[in-house]
Each structure stands twice: as structure tokens, then as C-alpha cells.
Design an enzyme around this catalytic site. Structure first.
Site, short mmCIF file in Angstrom:
data_model
loop_
_atom_site.label_atom_id
_atom_site.label_comp_id
_atom_site.label_asym_id
_atom_site.label_seq_id
_atom_site.Cartn_x
_atom_site.Cartn_y
_atom_site.Cartn_z
N SER A 1 24.19 13.94 50.91
CA SER A 1 24.95 14.78 51.85
C SER A 1 26.06 13.96 52.49
CB SER A 1 24.00 15.29 52.94
OG SER A 1 24.73 15.66 54.09
N GLN B 1 27.41 16.01 47.89
CA GLN B 1 27.77 17.25 48.59
C GLN B 1 28.87 16.96 49.60
OE1 GLN B 1 26.47 17.74 52.15
NE2 GLN B 1 28.03 19.34 52.25
N TYR C 1 32.23 18.81 52.24
CA TYR C 1 32.80 19.99 52.90
C TYR C 1 34.30 20.01 52.64
CZ TYR C 1 28.40 19.77 55.48
OH TYR C 1 27.07 19.73 55.80
N ARG D 1 20.09 28.55 58.29
CA ARG D 1 20.56 27.66 59.37
C ARG D 1 21.99 27.97 59.79
NH1 ARG D 1 17.37 23.10 59.53
NH2 ARG D 1 18.97 21.54 59.98
N THR E 1 30.05 22.59 49.94
CA THR E 1 29.34 23.56 50.79
C THR E 1 30.38 24.39 51.54
OG1 THR E 1 27.45 22.11 50.98
CG2 THR E 1 27.71 23.75 52.72
N ARG F 1 21.74 26.79 66.48
CA ARG F 1 20.31 26.53 66.30
C ARG F 1 19.66 26.49 67.69
NH1 ARG F 1 21.70 22.87 61.72
NH2 ARG F 1 23.12 24.22 60.59
N LYS G 1 28.39 25.69 46.98
CA LYS G 1 27.09 25.96 47.63
C LYS G 1 27.30 26.87 48.84
CE LYS G 1 23.16 23.63 49.84
NZ LYS G 1 23.28 23.72 51.29
N HIS H 1 21.87 28.57 53.23
CA HIS H 1 21.69 27.32 53.99
C HIS H 1 20.31 27.31 54.67
CE1 HIS H 1 24.61 24.02 55.06
NE2 HIS H 1 23.59 23.65 55.79
C1 LIG Z 1 17.42 18.91 58.00
C2 LIG Z 1 18.35 19.62 57.07
C3 LIG Z 1 19.62 19.12 56.85
C4 LIG Z 1 20.50 19.77 55.99
N1 LIG Z 1 21.73 19.22 55.76
C5 LIG Z 1 22.57 19.81 54.87
C6 LIG Z 1 23.82 19.19 54.55
O1 LIG Z 1 24.15 18.14 55.07
N2 LIG Z 1 24.62 19.84 53.66
C7 LIG Z 1 24.27 21.02 53.06
O2 LIG Z 1 25.03 21.57 52.26
N3 LIG Z 1 23.07 21.60 53.33
C8 LIG Z 1 22.22 21.03 54.20
N4 LIG Z 1 20.99 21.61 54.47
C9 LIG Z 1 20.61 22.86 53.78
C10 LIG Z 1 19.84 22.58 52.49
O3 LIG Z 1 20.61 21.92 51.53
C11 LIG Z 1 19.34 23.91 51.86
O4 LIG Z 1 20.43 24.78 51.66
C12 LIG Z 1 18.27 24.63 52.66
O5 LIG Z 1 17.49 23.73 53.41
C13 LIG Z 1 17.37 25.41 51.70
O6 LIG Z 1 16.42 26.15 52.37
P1 LIG Z 1 14.88 25.67 52.55
O7 LIG Z 1 14.93 24.56 53.53
O8 LIG Z 1 14.20 26.89 53.06
O9 LIG Z 1 14.38 25.22 51.22
C14 LIG Z 1 20.10 20.98 55.33
C15 LIG Z 1 18.82 21.46 55.55
C16 LIG Z 1 17.94 20.82 56.40
C17 LIG Z 1 16.56 21.37 56.60
#
Ligand SMILES: Cc1cc2nc3c(=O)[nH]c(=O)nc-3n(C[C@H](O)[C@H](O)[C@H](O)COP(=O)(O)O)c2cc1C
Length: 422
Positions: A135, A156, A158, A307, A184, A193, A280, A304
Site C-alpha cells: 500500500s 497500490q 492513489y 470503509r 485505488t 470511520r 480498485k 473498500h
Molecule cells: C486496516 C486496513 C487498511 C487498508 N488500507 C488500504 C490501503 O491503503 N489502500 C487500499 O486500496 N485499500 C486499503 N484497505 C482496503 C482493503 O484493501 C480491502 O479493499 C478491504 O479490506 C476488503 O474488505 P475485507 O476487509 O472485508 O476483506 C484497507 C483495509 C484495512 C482493513
């Protein structure tokens, strides 16, 4: 009286022998049977503010709940008495063969969950031969993570305001050995959040009245945070000149956040990157078409993990219509709510090429660092194998929609924008 003692001593010796032989394991990690158990271990191991940072979603968390709830609506249609004595779990994504239809999706700030964060996780991914996606928001730099990698690496990023910054990161990723880019597109701003607000959670974490007790109860976690560099966005060092780790988030918000990014920026990225390019955060047919039009090789169907925009549908419910329209032109990776090998099979049945794990591997890292991530991968591997056998299939690549029931509206274009691009 005395005659009973040898019997008791024998029982104790037997128990000890069983423990040593592994008959009874005291290792909670090895005994954790499901990803849900790993989540519980993580919850015990780290303060609430850190746990909720991974566990939580945006706003009312409706999308977060929909992701798991809708995966449970997909049910299997098995076939019996088929020879399944040999099982094949391999899959190919963007020309890369993976031993399982799984990869570790991007997660930032993993040191927040204790230990050395991303470094242990990338080692565990490498041991299993699975792709690790670095990331942009990692708590170690691209180069530091890549130095620990033994398996495939993706990066990954932005679509930030400064193309120079984006180009620099892309060049660094290429030099570090990343073979694919994942851009992303669902974070023009951070989702709200609520749990983080309530817990006083920030990057870098600060001890406040709201979280002081939780921090005090987890001294080992706190010590691991104090080891190594200050927690921030390490990839910005050398880019955010003059800004300390403390102000990286501010730098991102003021200098880099780009509310005017368009598909032209993806086309520009395509022009500077020759390897596989994934977009993404695709949740509609129109965006999937735009990604293909801009020259992407694939999309990550993802909200995501609930989130970002709360109120989006579950990602599994939009997967079939995107696969139907573009599955022959684009590689399709799926994420959101996956918690078991059965969930991976459901996503494969609905047309995903592979699944990216999010919270699952982060919980593993929080529960026990690299060993925790390894255990998560082991759980997925054995569950995938068992579910495949129980379904009456010997090859994960042969699963299709005839093996599942799912709500029929999921494969129909919905909403005026999807209907326009039909
Ligand atoms: C703690 C955490 C940090 C994340 N950081 C990023 C990130 O930096 N970039 C990104 O594209 N997605 C990020 N995500 C999203 C994940 O890549 C993913 O899309 C998502 O967690 C999938 O859903 P799930 O957790 O239910 O499996 C993050 C998710 C979590 C839980």
C-alpha cells in the site's frame, strides 16, 4: 492412601506426554479454526483503538455488514460421487500463476497492529507463494517491504494531484520489483470511520483520555510501536519535504488529495506503466467500462470493505453483472467480506479470477505477526480444499455458476447509469 499416588503421577506424566506430542496444544493460534477465531485473538492482543481501526467501517457500517451478509446469501449446489482424490487449487491472474486463488490486498499502517507490521506479512505471503500488494500508505517504505519479499509483489497507489509524485512512486515500485499496479479510485477523501473518532484514533496514534486505558493494558503492543521509525506514511519521506511523520496526513490532505481526478488520469498512468494495471474500487458497470476504455487490464470489484461510501451495495452483489459485461476483457479480482475458503469459492463461482484478502490478513498480523498471517493463509488453504471436495469438484478453476444459487437480480444491470452502458 499411598497406593493412589502412582496412579495420579501417571496421569500427570501422560498429560505432559500428550502436551509434548502435540495431542493438546497450548498454542491458541494453531488451535484457531476459523478467521473469526483469529479476529478474536487480534481483539485480545491489541488496544480497542487499533482493533477498531481495522474492524470498523464508514458511517453506520451498513455496507460493511452487507458484504458478509450477502456472501451468506450465496448457497452451494454440490455434486456427489465424483472422483475428487486429487485437488487443484492453482489459478492464474494477470499472467502470474498463484498456488491459491488468493492474494494479500493493500492495507496501510499495519504497524498499528503491533510487531513489524508489513515486513512479517510480506514474508508470510512469500512463503505461501501469494502476491502481496504494497500500500502507498504502508508504515514501511516500498523498498523496505520489497527487501523482505520472496513472492510476487504488486503496488497500490492513489491518483494524487501531483503527477510527479505519482510517477516517482510508480518508478520506485518498478525498481523494487513490483509487477502490477493497483490504482485505488474510491478514496477521493477518507470515509468517516465513526469508531476511530470515538476512540481518538489517528495516524500516528496519539494517547488521549479516550484511549489511555486501552494502551496501558497492552504494554507489549506499545513497546512495538516505539521500536522502529515513527509511525507515519514512510513512502512520503523525501516527497513531503520538510514535513515530519506527524504531519504526513496533513500533507496528503492539503497537497496530494485530488478531487478532480478523472479517467484521463488512468489513461495517463497506462501510458507510463507497461505492466498489468488494475483499477480498485469498481462497483458499477459504467466504471468497469471506463476502466477498460482507459486501458486497464483488470478491476478490483471492491467497496473498500465498507470503509469508504456507506450505502454502497455489497461487492458480491455487483460482481456477476460486471463479470457478464467485461469478464472476457478484464481480469477480475474480488474483495469485501471474504472470511472463509467457502467465500472464496463463491466469488470464483460468480466469475472472479481471484480474491484479495483485507481484514483477514490484518487480523492475522495483529494476532501474532507473521505467524498469524501464515495461519490465516493455512486456514484459507485447508478450507478451500475441504469445500472443493464437499462440493464435488477437483479443480478450483472449474467452478461456475451452476454450483451456486444467488439472488437473480445480482446479474441484472441496475440503476440508470448501469442501464446506459448495457
Ligand atoms: C486496516 C486496513 C487498511 C487498508 N488500507 C488500504 C490501503 O491503503 N489502500 C487500499 O486500496 N485499500 C486499503 N484497505 C482496503 C482493503 O484493501 C480491502 O479493499 C478491504 O479490506 C476488503 O474488505 P475485507 O476487509 O472485508 O476483506 C484497507 C483495509 C484495512 C482493513
Amino acid at each position: 492412601m499411598t497406593s493412589k499416588l502412582p496412579v495420579r503421577a501417571n496421569a500427570v506424566t501422560e498429560l505432559a506426554k500428550m502436551l509434548v506430542a502435540g495431542g493438546i496444544s497450548t498454542d491458541a493460534l494453531a488451535n484457531a479454526p476459523t478467521i473469526g477465531d483469529i479476529r478474536q485473538l487480534a481483539k485480545r492482543r491489541i488496544p480497542k483503538m487499533a482493533f477498531d481501526f481495522a474492524d470498523g467501517g464508514a458511517d453506520a457500517e451498513n455496507t460493511l455488514r452487507a458484504n458478509t451478509g450477502d456472501l451468506a446469501k450465496v448457497t452451494f449446489v454440490p455434486q456427489s460421487l465424483v472422483d475428487v482424490s486429487e485437488q487443484q487449487l492453482k489459478t492464474t491472474v494477470a499472467g502470474e500463476e498463484l498456488p491459491l486463488p488468493l492474494m494479500l490486498g493493500p492495507a496501510g499502517s499495519v504497524r498499528i497492529f503491533g510487531g513489524d507490521g508489513e515486513l512479517s506479512a510480506v514474508r508470510a505471503a512469500g512463503q505461501a507463494g501469494l502476491t502481496y500488494t504494497i500500500s502507498t500508505a504502508s508504515s514501511w517504505s516500498i523498498e523496505e517491504i520489497a527487501a523482505e519479499a520472496t513472492g510476487p509483489l504488486w503496488f497500490q497507489l492513489y491518483m494524487w494531484r501531483s503527477r510527479d509524485t505519482v510517477r516517482t512512486l510508480v518508478e520506485r515500485a518498478a525498481a523494487a520489483g513490483c509487477t502490477a499496479l493497483v490504482v485505488t479510485v474510491d478514496v477521493p477523501v477518507n470515509g468517516k470511520r465513526a469508531r476511530d473518532h470515538r476512540n481518538g484514533m489517528s495516524i500516528p496514534p496519539k494517547v488521549t483520555l479516550r484511549n489511555a486505558m486501552g494502551v496501558a493494558r497492552h504494554p507489549k503492543w506499545f513497546a512495538s510501536l516505539m521500536r522502529g521509525p515513527a509511525i507515519g506514511f514512510r513512502n512520503l519521506e523525501g516527497i513531503a519535504e520538510g514535513s515530519s511523520a506527524m504531519s504526513h496526513q496533513e500533507y496528503i490532505n492539503t497537497e496530494l488529495v485530488n478531487l478532480s481526478a478523472t479517467w484521463d488520469d488512468i489513461a495517463w498512468l497506462r501510458s507510463i506503466w507497461t505492466g498489468p494495471l488494475f483499477v480498485k474500487g469498481v462497483m458499477s458497470l459504467s466504471d468497469a467500462h471506463s476502466a477498460a476504455g482507459a486501458g486497464a487490464d483488470g478491476v478490483v470489484v471492491s467497496n473498500h470493505g465498507g470503509r469508504q461510501l456507506d450505502g454502497l451495495p455489497s461487492s458480491i452483489s455487483v460482481l456477476p453483472r460486471i463479470v457478464d459485461a467485461l469478464g472476457d476483457r478484464l481480469s477480475i479480482i474480488f474483495d469485501g467480506g471474504v472470511r472463509s475458503g467457502g467465500d472464496v469459492l463463491k466469488a470464483k463461482a460468480l466469475g472472479a479470477d481471484a480474491v484479495a484478502l483485507g481484514r483477514s490478513w490484518v487480523w492475522g498480523a495483529a494476532a501474532a505477526g507473521g505467524r498469524g498471517v501464515q495461519r490465516v493463509i493455512d486456514i484459507y488453504r485447508s478450507e478451500l480444499r475441504e469445500s472443493l471436495i464437499l462440493l464435488g469438484l477437483d479443480n478450483v478453476e472449474n467452478i461456475d455458476r451452476s454450483f451456486v444459487n444467488f439472488p437473480p437480480e445480482w446479474s441484472r444491470p441496475e440503476g440508470s447509469r448501469d442501464l446506459q452502458v448495457r
